[in-house]
Structure formats: C-alpha cells, structure tokens
Design a protein around this motif. Structure first.
Motif, short mmCIF file in Angstrom:
data_model
loop_
_atom_site.label_atom_id
_atom_site.label_comp_id
_atom_site.label_asym_id
_atom_site.label_seq_id
_atom_site.Cartn_x
_atom_site.Cartn_y
_atom_site.Cartn_z
N GLN A 261 12.25 -8.29 -7.22
CA GLN A 261 11.41 -7.37 -7.84
C GLN A 261 9.83 -7.69 -7.22
O GLN A 261 9.45 -8.64 -7.04
CB GLN A 261 11.38 -7.48 -9.18
N ALA B 257 5.98 -6.36 -8.46
CA ALA B 257 5.16 -5.70 -9.56
C ALA B 257 3.89 -5.67 -9.29
O ALA B 257 3.15 -6.85 -8.85
CB ALA B 257 5.37 -6.21 -11.13
N ARG C 64 -0.12 1.16 -11.66
CA ARG C 64 1.17 0.10 -11.72
C ARG C 64 2.16 0.59 -10.97
O ARG C 64 2.50 1.71 -10.85
CB ARG C 64 1.64 -0.02 -13.27
N LEU D 112 6.13 -0.69 -9.74
CA LEU D 112 7.13 -1.48 -10.00
C LEU D 112 8.43 -1.22 -9.21
O LEU D 112 9.00 0.12 -9.14
CB LEU D 112 7.92 -1.25 -11.49
N ARG E 204 14.89 -3.02 -13.25
CA ARG E 204 13.59 -3.22 -13.57
C ARG E 204 13.33 -4.41 -14.50
O ARG E 204 12.45 -5.09 -14.67
CB ARG E 204 13.03 -1.75 -13.90
N HIS E 205 14.48 -4.50 -15.65
CA HIS E 205 14.46 -5.29 -16.77
C HIS E 205 15.31 -6.63 -16.37
O HIS E 205 15.19 -7.61 -17.30
CB HIS E 205 14.89 -4.94 -17.99
N SER F 179 11.04 -10.91 -15.69
CA SER F 179 10.86 -10.12 -14.73
C SER F 179 9.57 -10.06 -13.97
O SER F 179 8.77 -10.45 -14.79
CB SER F 179 11.27 -8.58 -15.04
N GLU G 151 7.67 -7.62 -13.82
CA GLU G 151 6.91 -6.62 -14.91
C GLU G 151 6.37 -7.28 -16.09
O GLU G 151 4.98 -7.20 -16.51
CB GLU G 151 7.76 -5.36 -15.25
N ASP G 152 7.09 -8.41 -16.53
CA ASP G 152 6.89 -9.27 -17.48
C ASP G 152 5.68 -10.00 -17.28
O ASP G 152 4.69 -10.19 -17.86
CB ASP G 152 8.06 -10.00 -18.10
#
Length: 439
Positions: free
Chosen positions: A23, A25, A32, A34, A50-51, A229, A231-232
């Motif tokens: 991933q 990000a 943003r 992703l 994504r998650h 992730s 994203e996190d």
C-alpha cells in the motif's frame, strides 16, 4: 502527482522486488492519494485492500511515545524526573527519565535477550524488574544515542502503571479509537480486520515463502505489536502538521515537542538511522526541511512513514516481504521527482580501493547480551560476526565509517567505528543505530 502514476509506480516496483502486496498513501499539497497492489498472502491469494492492516514492527514505537506524551500533557508523568518513584520495579529508574527512554538516550541495551524469562508471558512489571537494573545499563543515561527496544518495553510498563490498563487497552482507548483507527495486533487479542502475511523472498531458491506468524514476545508489544494500513499511518502523521485542527488526542504543544530534536548535547548521534531524534520520531535532514518518521520491520514485512510537519506532506509505504526496504529505496527517488520530500538519501558507496584498516578496529564489542566480533578478513578488510557466525564484510572509509555488506544477500547498510575521547582509541562500534562499546 496522481493516483494512476502512483499506482503504476507501486505495482512496477513491487513486481521488481517480488513483494506480494503493498500500500502507498500520500498527502501532498492538500491532496490525499491511496493506492494498493497485489495480495495479502500468496497462499490464499486474498487481495490487498485499502483497509488491510500490515504488521508495522518498530513503527509501533511512535504510537507508544504519543500515548506516553498524552500522559505527560495530562500531568500524570514528568518527562525529566527519574522514573523509580512511579515505577519501583525499574531499578535503572533512579537515573533514567522518560525523555531519555523516548529519545533512545537512556543507556539501556538494545534488544530483549532471546528466550529471556517472562518475555513470552507479557508480564512487563516482572520483566523490567529483572532486566532493567542500573547494572544492566550499557551507557551512562543522557550521554549517547543507542537505539533501544528495551527502553520502549519500559515505556509500555509505565503506561500500564499510570493508566491501570494493559498497553494494548490503553493504546486503543486513549489514542487509536479517538483517531477513528481500528487497530490490529500481531500478538494478544485476535485481529479484528484483515492482516497481511509476511513473506521471505529467497532469491537463491527463486521462491517467495509465506511467514504465517509474527515472532514477537508479548513483553515487546509496545515495541512492535501494531498492524495498520498505510492510510492509518498518514492519518496519524496528520496530528503533527502545523495546521492540524483541535481537538485531537495530542494537543499542539505536545505534538511540536515530539518533533523537536533531543540530541543537541549528545556526544554520539544516530548515525546509520537518521540525522536526529525527537520524542519517538526520527529526524531526517532533507536540505530545505526537516522530515520526521520511522521505519518498521516485522517477520517478512517492511513499513515506512515520513512527514513534513511544516508543509503538511506525508508518505507511508506498507509491504509484506523482506524486500520491502529495497522497494522503499527505489520509491524514494520517484517521490522526489514528484516533488515530495522524504528525507532519505542514498547510502554512501564504499570506496573502490578500501584504505588500510586501523590496527585497533578489530575486537569484541557488546551491547547487552549481543556481542559483535570484528576480525581481519582474508583480503585485508574486516569481517563482522555475531551470534557466533560470520555476518558481513565491512568496507571501510578513511573516516572510520563503513558499508556493512551482508554475506550471501549482499544487502548494504551504513555503520562506523567511534573513537573514545578518553583514550584516543576506537571505543565503539555503531550499526543500525545500536552503539556497542569495546569489550
């Protein structure tokens, strides 16, 4: 910069380095991005989404540091008072402060001894009492930088003592849930979201092998138990942006303090890892700006986070193979070409004709239970062994810095010998931020 170019770049580099899934990000100029590619596990073929959470290894440490700093902001802990009063089982706490633990200047050894009693059971109070005494210090507190996993075991225990919760409960309730982040952990409670499996790329055998479980003792959860992730990770980085609005788990002053380099008065810094260190975050000098972040390596995973708090940019990479660090190294110049500062610079190339090796480089160097043996090699260079087996050749420069080239894989990383001012002779070996005094 756009989603298509980032996705094609990630897919290309993942294939080149045989990373099954990854991933990426990015936050850049207010936008943003992703993107993700590949599979969570080569055995099942489940796609990376994504998650999907990836074991982030030592990237857990900044989260543990942030939780400790929330307790400081609430007045529950003092950054600069010796910790023995709040943590009676911490014998070295008569000398060591929280600031030193968070900035890796506590003097505690680097790594939890393999097979140490109590490590598997997660009883941090008992483990700290046994392994974190004043006699266990490798360096005088506050004098040198030496990366310490053990220091963050102590921070995790301090969090438990102050909050009355386990580290896992506290990190979830106080930090992650207010951020809207649903954590997963590689040990402890069962995962509540999909977690990518690590993989070992075995180039000699031309295969990629899944690693079903992360080999992390429960006592080390504050060091490396989180799975998140990309994203996190950039969502967490946003807490440190200058324009981040309140309310947040971290107030503005606390976030700024964590990104302030703590090493101005420290004699030996974090060579080979970063250019400086804050309270949980590494500092990387990108020329015009300071970029902060951390790397994390699990069993067959490699994750990276960088952010510029001044201009509000961030990048996170999660990868489920041991070659993820090579993917990151290849990604960095691509991101630079897109206008994103990431702080990392190429490792220096070893000299084509290595200079003569100083006579006092060979010897035994120790950090806690880890012993490094440096001895002359067959070609006049130096050979590094630890754990009783040859590991790397050291390609030295005239200034006592070297490139450590692993036998077999050829993987390279920087290190150096450091002179002891008291004797004028070489007194330390420093590799991957760990400082080992000559025995």
């Amino acid at each position: 910069m756009d989603h298509e170019s980032l996705h094609s770049t990630l897919t290309e580099l993942a294939a080149r380095h045989r990373v099954p899934g990854a991933q990426l990000a990015v936050i850049h100029e207010g936008e943003r991005f992703l993107v993700h590619t590949g599979v969570c596990d080569t055995a099942s073929g489940a796609p990376v989404e994504r998650h999907t959470a990836f074991p982030v290894g030592s990237l857990t440490k900044p989260f543990t540091a942030a939780l400790a700093m929330i307790l400081v902001a609430d007045g529950d802990v003092d950054l600069d008072e010796p910790l023995r009063g709040q943590l009676p089982e911490f014998g070295a706490g008569e000398l060591v402060t929280l600031r030193q633990l968070l900035s890796h200047t506590s003097g505690l050894p680097s790594d939890v001894p393999e097979g140490s009693d109590e490590a598997g059971g997660g009883d941090r109070a008992r483990w700290v009492a046994r392994y974190c005494r004043t006699a266990d210090l490798t360096h005088a507190p506050g004098t040198v930088f030496s990366y310490s996993n053990i220091g963050y075991v102590v921070v995790g225990r301090l969090i438990e003592a102050v909050t009355g919760m386990s580290w896992q409960e506290a990190i979830s309730a106080i930090l992650l849930e207010p951020l809207g982040t649903r954590p997963a952990f590689v040990v402890g409670a069962p995962a509540t979201r999909p977690v990518a499996t690590g993989h070992a790329v075995q180039a000699v055998r031309d295969r990629v092998v899944p690693i079903p479980d992360q080999d992390l003792p429960e006592v080390e959860m504050p060091n490396g138990a989180l799975a998140l992730s990309a994203e996190d990770l950039v969502g967490f980085a946003r807490l440190y942006f200058a324009g981040c609005p309140d309310p947040q788990p971290l107030d503005r002053a606390t976030a700024d303090d964590m990104c302030f380099d703590q090493l101005a008065s420290i004699a030996i810094g974090p060579y080979g890892m970063a250019d400086g260190w804050g309270l949980g975050w590494a500092r990387f000098d990108d020329g015009a700006a300071d970029v902060y972040g951390h790397n994390g390596t699990g069993d067959g995973t490699s994750c990276h986070l960088r952010f510029d708090p001044a201009n509000g940019s961030a990048v996170a990479l999660t990868a489920n193979a041991n070659t993820g660090a090579q993917l990151w190294d290849a990604l960095v110049p691509r991101l630079r070409a897109m206008g994103l500062a990431v702080g990392d610079r190429p490792a220096p190339e070893p000299p084509t004709t290595p200079p003569p090796v100083p006579d006092d480089c060979p010897g035994r160097y120790t950090n806690g239970d880890t012993e490094f043996v440096v001895q002359p090699g067959a070609d006049g260079g130096l050979l590094l062994s630890f754990g009783g087996a040859p590991h790397s050749e050291l390609l030295c420069s005239p200034d006592l810095r070297f490139t450590m080239r692993e036998l077999g894989s050829g993987a390279r990383s920087p290190g150096r010998f450091v002179t002891d001012p008291a004797t004028g002779r070489i007194g330390y070996l420093q590799i991957t931020g760990r400082l080992a005094p000559r025995r």
